[in-house]
Design an enzyme around this catalytic site. Structure first.
Site, PDB file in Angstrom:
ATOM      1  N   HIS A 283       0.877  -1.188   0.000  1.00 61.94           N
ATOM      2  CA  HIS A 283       0.000   0.000   0.000  1.00 61.94           C
ATOM      3  C   HIS A 283       0.906   1.228   0.000  1.00 61.94           C
ATOM      4  O   HIS A 283       1.600   1.487  -0.963  1.00 61.94           O
ATOM      5  CB  HIS A 283      -0.927  -0.108   1.209  1.00 61.94           C
ATOM      6  CG  HIS A 283      -2.065   0.855   1.241  1.00 61.94           C
ATOM      7  ND1 HIS A 283      -2.414   1.651   0.191  1.00 61.94           N
ATOM      8  CD2 HIS A 283      -2.970   1.147   2.229  1.00 61.94           C
ATOM      9  CE1 HIS A 283      -3.460   2.386   0.521  1.00 61.94           C
ATOM     10  NE2 HIS A 283      -3.809   2.102   1.759  1.00 61.94           N
ATOM     11  N   HIS A 322      -2.268  -2.057 -10.000  1.00 58.02           N
ATOM     12  CA  HIS A 322      -3.189  -1.458  -9.044  1.00 58.02           C
ATOM     13  C   HIS A 322      -4.447  -2.296  -9.016  1.00 58.02           C
ATOM     14  O   HIS A 322      -4.875  -2.807 -10.049  1.00 58.02           O
ATOM     15  CB  HIS A 322      -3.530  -0.022  -9.473  1.00 58.02           C
ATOM     16  CG  HIS A 322      -4.076   0.787  -8.366  1.00 58.02           C
ATOM     17  ND1 HIS A 322      -5.392   0.752  -8.025  1.00 58.02           N
ATOM     18  CD2 HIS A 322      -3.471   1.632  -7.504  1.00 58.02           C
ATOM     19  CE1 HIS A 322      -5.588   1.552  -6.998  1.00 58.02           C
ATOM     20  NE2 HIS A 322      -4.432   2.089  -6.657  1.00 58.02           N
ATOM     21  N   ASP A 378       2.894   5.684  -7.015  1.00 57.95           N
ATOM     22  CA  ASP A 378       4.129   5.518  -6.246  1.00 57.95           C
ATOM     23  C   ASP A 378       5.369   5.377  -7.107  1.00 57.95           C
ATOM     24  O   ASP A 378       6.478   5.397  -6.590  1.00 57.95           O
ATOM     25  CB  ASP A 378       4.008   4.292  -5.336  1.00 57.95           C
ATOM     26  CG  ASP A 378       2.973   4.521  -4.265  1.00 57.95           C
ATOM     27  OD1 ASP A 378       3.000   5.610  -3.674  1.00 57.95           O
ATOM     28  OD2 ASP A 378       2.126   3.652  -4.052  1.00 57.95           O
TER      29      ASP A 378
HETATM   30  C1  LIG Z   1      -1.087  -3.116  -6.197  1.00 55.72           C
HETATM   31  C2  LIG Z   1      -1.211  -4.633  -6.232  1.00 55.72           C
HETATM   32  C3  LIG Z   1      -1.115  -5.155  -4.793  1.00 55.72           C
HETATM   33  C4  LIG Z   1      -2.578  -4.991  -6.826  1.00 55.72           C
HETATM   34  O1  LIG Z   1      -2.716  -6.349  -6.722  1.00 55.72           O
HETATM   35  P1  LIG Z   1      -3.971  -7.154  -7.283  1.00 55.72           P
HETATM   36  O2  LIG Z   1      -5.088  -6.253  -7.645  1.00 55.72           O
HETATM   37  O3  LIG Z   1      -4.262  -8.206  -6.282  1.00 55.72           O
HETATM   38  O4  LIG Z   1      -3.436  -7.726  -8.637  1.00 55.72           O
HETATM   39  P2  LIG Z   1      -3.001  -9.199  -8.881  1.00 55.72           P
HETATM   40  O5  LIG Z   1      -2.001  -9.604  -7.842  1.00 55.72           O
HETATM   41  O6  LIG Z   1      -4.245 -10.024  -9.029  1.00 55.72           O
HETATM   42  O7  LIG Z   1      -2.261  -9.067 -10.262  1.00 55.72           O
HETATM   43  C5  LIG Z   1      -2.755  -9.540 -11.522  1.00 55.72           C
HETATM   44  C6  LIG Z   1      -1.585 -10.151 -12.282  1.00 55.72           C
HETATM   45  O8  LIG Z   1      -0.549  -9.181 -12.474  1.00 55.72           O
HETATM   46  C7  LIG Z   1       0.654  -9.577 -11.800  1.00 55.72           C
HETATM   47  N1  LIG Z   1       1.182  -8.385 -11.126  1.00 55.72           N
HETATM   48  C8  LIG Z   1       0.462  -7.454 -10.445  1.00 55.72           C
HETATM   49  N2  LIG Z   1       1.253  -6.462 -10.034  1.00 55.72           N
HETATM   50  C9  LIG Z   1       2.501  -6.801 -10.444  1.00 55.72           C
HETATM   51  C10 LIG Z   1       3.748  -6.151 -10.300  1.00 55.72           C
HETATM   52  N3  LIG Z   1       3.850  -4.997  -9.662  1.00 55.72           N
HETATM   53  N4  LIG Z   1       4.831  -6.744 -10.838  1.00 55.72           N
HETATM   54  C11 LIG Z   1       4.704  -7.931 -11.489  1.00 55.72           C
HETATM   55  N5  LIG Z   1       3.540  -8.577 -11.666  1.00 55.72           N
HETATM   56  C12 LIG Z   1       2.451  -8.004 -11.142  1.00 55.72           C
HETATM   57  C13 LIG Z   1       0.232 -10.651 -10.792  1.00 55.72           C
HETATM   58  O9  LIG Z   1       1.296 -11.550 -10.547  1.00 55.72           O
HETATM   59  C14 LIG Z   1      -0.907 -11.302 -11.534  1.00 55.72           C
HETATM   60  O10 LIG Z   1      -0.377 -12.149 -12.534  1.00 55.72           O
HETATM   61  P3  LIG Z   1      -1.131 -13.539 -12.905  1.00 55.72           P
HETATM   62  O11 LIG Z   1      -2.529 -13.142 -13.260  1.00 55.72           O
HETATM   63  O12 LIG Z   1      -0.349 -14.081 -14.036  1.00 55.72           O
HETATM   64  O13 LIG Z   1      -1.048 -14.365 -11.668  1.00 55.72           O
HETATM   65  C15 LIG Z   1      -0.113  -5.268  -7.121  1.00 55.72           C
HETATM   66  O14 LIG Z   1      -0.213  -4.783  -8.445  1.00 55.72           O
HETATM   67  C16 LIG Z   1       1.282  -5.013  -6.575  1.00 55.72           C
HETATM   68  O15 LIG Z   1       1.750  -5.746  -5.702  1.00 55.72           O
HETATM   69  N6  LIG Z   1       1.988  -3.920  -7.085  1.00 55.72           N
HETATM   70  C17 LIG Z   1       3.280  -3.580  -6.568  1.00 55.72           C
HETATM   71  C18 LIG Z   1       3.138  -2.784  -5.288  1.00 55.72           C
HETATM   72  C19 LIG Z   1       2.627  -1.379  -5.540  1.00 55.72           C
HETATM   73  O16 LIG Z   1       3.113  -0.673  -6.395  1.00 55.72           O
HETATM   74  N7  LIG Z   1       1.636  -0.976  -4.729  1.00 55.72           N
HETATM   75  C20 LIG Z   1       1.118   0.378  -4.751  1.00 55.72           C
HETATM   76  C21 LIG Z   1      -0.313   0.414  -5.124  1.00 55.72           C
HETATM   77  S1  LIG Z   1      -0.827   2.122  -5.252  1.00 55.72           S
END
Ligand SMILES: CC(C)(COP(=O)(O)OP(=O)(O)OC[C@H]1O[C@@H](n2cnc3c(N)ncnc32)[C@H](O)[C@@H]1OP(=O)(O)O)[C@@H](O)C(=O)NCCC(=O)NCCS
Length: 444
Positions: A283, A322, A378
């Site tokens: 987050h 996101h 971010d």
């Molecule tokens: C923000 C976040 C938690 C959202 O997660 P989410 O909605 O649960 O998305 P998911 O984890 O279902 O991701 C969907 C797919 O994209 C991939 N993915 C998502 N974010 C990714 C990232 N930052 N890097 C690499 N792969 C990513 C997942 O592995 C998943 O792949 P799959 O479908 O082949 O298994 C996630 O994108 C993340 O961890 N980002 C990095 C942290 C970040 O920048 N957070 C700030 C948010 S404002």
């Protein structure tokens, strides 16, 4: 008004005959007709679906709230598919360009942009409350010198309720607004103190004559008796970052604020729950993680290897992806522009080059395109904070200061919402059935 679930239908329209969902339970052959309101069905309506009279009734299973609306809210609208973010109807890019953080915080909390007098009174009200009680200063000073400032902020914000016990009177809207103003005013002071504690400097008091962003900069960086002159472009950049973070509807920390607030605790406890949730690397901690990632990559030449590692699931590309935006995060565009403006003052950060190249490669790569992974707010905000000479631990504190008006507006909306009750999800129990206690002597 529009809601994500009702983009095609006016909100609050009474359910017409056709606005129902017909569900057939194939276990019993029974058919149920559930009203659709605002594009949603009530989860509790599903409880009428039962196999027999002893059945508890149907529930939904929604870990991480992927598809559950927990409230009606008139504060922030996001359409993640096309990259729209609006506070009280106003597009984020217009607010970032034309407004100020205090104006936006008024908008979030009162629902309308202030006129000149209202903004002036709001500003004075907040400035007058920026001083923080000495007992909280002692709390901050009581932590180890290397305490993470988010942990300090979380504790100190919760501690404010010891000073304002009247904050427990939730029924009085004026009293609630008084606490909102206090938290808006005191959060930057406490955040700056947490930083000063880390760098071994005296904790400075706010100056009610300064603007919000300017005060924050001075409380963080001035020496006792020496006031620095900050370039107005730096103050403005900080103000823009605060605006961009001011609210983001039902995200993890806001849900934490609402969930804790639903127990009718005071707003200081609810806000400290928001800080706790924001602390996490998925987050608010993401911008700190972005910086660490860029440093680890080290040079443009190492980007292909890093991207390969992401594709092989050994890494996450921090600052990308996101839960809601499946398009370019509208805030990321503004932060990118603001980063360049800040670097005109501070000189270019070599990590910016890596970030720009990484973004370019990722946006063209099938792995990221197929998953609709775009830069989020971010991705560049950490670079700006670093240019301001803030350590990575402080990035999330800056985010918390920005998010505070949103948490407060959401909390106030919750308290005034007659449909809300204490938050209490259900579970699907997957543990043991009843079994008898085993005395210690008989355990393996
Ligand atoms: C923000 C976040 C938690 C959202 O997660 P989410 O909605 O649960 O998305 P998911 O984890 O279902 O991701 C969907 C797919 O994209 C991939 N993915 C998502 N974010 C990714 C990232 N930052 N890097 C690499 N792969 C990513 C997942 O592995 C998943 O792949 P799959 O479908 O082949 O298994 C996630 O994108 C993340 O961890 N980002 C990095 C942290 C970040 O920048 N957070 C700030 C948010 S404002």
């Amino acid at each position: 008004m529009t809601t994500k679930a009702t983009k095609r239908a006016p909100a609050k329209k009474a359910a017409a005959a056709s606005e129902t969902l017909t569900v057939t339970d194939n276990r019993t052959g029974k058919t149920y007709e559930l009203p659709i309101v605002d594009g949603t069905i009530k989860a509790t309506d599903l409880r009428t679906i039962k196999v027999d009279d002893d059945d508890f009734g149907m529930m939904t299973y929604d870990p991480a709230f992927m598809n559950t609306a927990s409230c009606r809210s008139a504060i922030t609208f996001i359409d993640g598919d096309v990259g729209i973010l609006r506070y009280r109807g106003y597009p984020i890019d217009q607010l970032a360009e034309k407004s100020s953080f205090l104006e936006v915080s008024y908008l979030l909390n009162y629902g309308e942009l202030p006129n000149k007098t209202q903004l002036s009174e709001w500003t004075q009200w907040i400035n007058a409350h920026a001083f923080v009680d000495e007992s909280i200063r002692s709390v901050v000073e009581g932590f180890r010198h290397d305490a993470h400032p988010m942990a300090v902020l979380q504790a100190a914000i919760g501690g404010l309720s010891t000073i304002y016990p009247e904050s427990k009177e939730l029924g009085d809207p004026d009293n609630r607004m008084q606490q909102i103003v206090r938290l808006m005013a005191k959060t930057p002071t406490i955040g700056a103190w947490a930083f000063r504690r880390n760098i071994g400097r005296a904790l400075l008091n706010p100056n009610p004559e300064r603007s919000y962003a300017s005060n924050l900069l001075h409380m963080m960086f001035d020496e006792s008796g020496i006031e620095y002159n900050f370039d107005p472009r730096i103050e403005r950049a900080l103000d823009i970052l605060l605006i961009l973070h001011a609210d983001h509807e039902q995200n993890c920390s806001t849900s934490a604020v609402r969930s804790v607030g639903s127990s009718e605790t005071d707003v200081y406890q609810a806000a400290s729950a928001g800080v706790a949730a924001l602390y996490g690397p998925l987050h608010g901690g993401a911008n700190e993680s972005v910086l660490k990632m860029l440093r680890r990559i080290g040079s443009k030449d190492n980007i292909p290897d890093f991207v390969q590692g992401v594709k092989e699931r050994r890494e996450l590309l921090m600052g990308f992806g996101h839960r809601v935006y499946k398009n370019y995060d509208p805030r990321a565009k503004i932060v990118h522009k603001t980063a360049h403006e800040v670097f005109e003052v501070t000189g270019v950060n070599p990590l910016l080059e890596i970030a720009v190249e990484l973004e370019k490669i990722a946006l063209e790569d099938e792995f990221f395109v197929a998953r609709k992974l775009y830069p989020n707010v971010d991705f560049y905000s950490g670079l700006i904070y670093e240019a301001l000479k803030l350590p990575a631990e402080m990035f999330t504190v800056m985010f918390a200061i920005g998010r505070m008006p949103g948490w407060l507006a959401q909390w106030n909306e919750l308290v005034g919402d007659s449909e809300q009750k204490i938050s209490r999800p259900r579970q699907i129990y997957v543990g043991y059935d009843e079994r008898n206690y085993v005395p210690m002597s008989k355990r393996k």
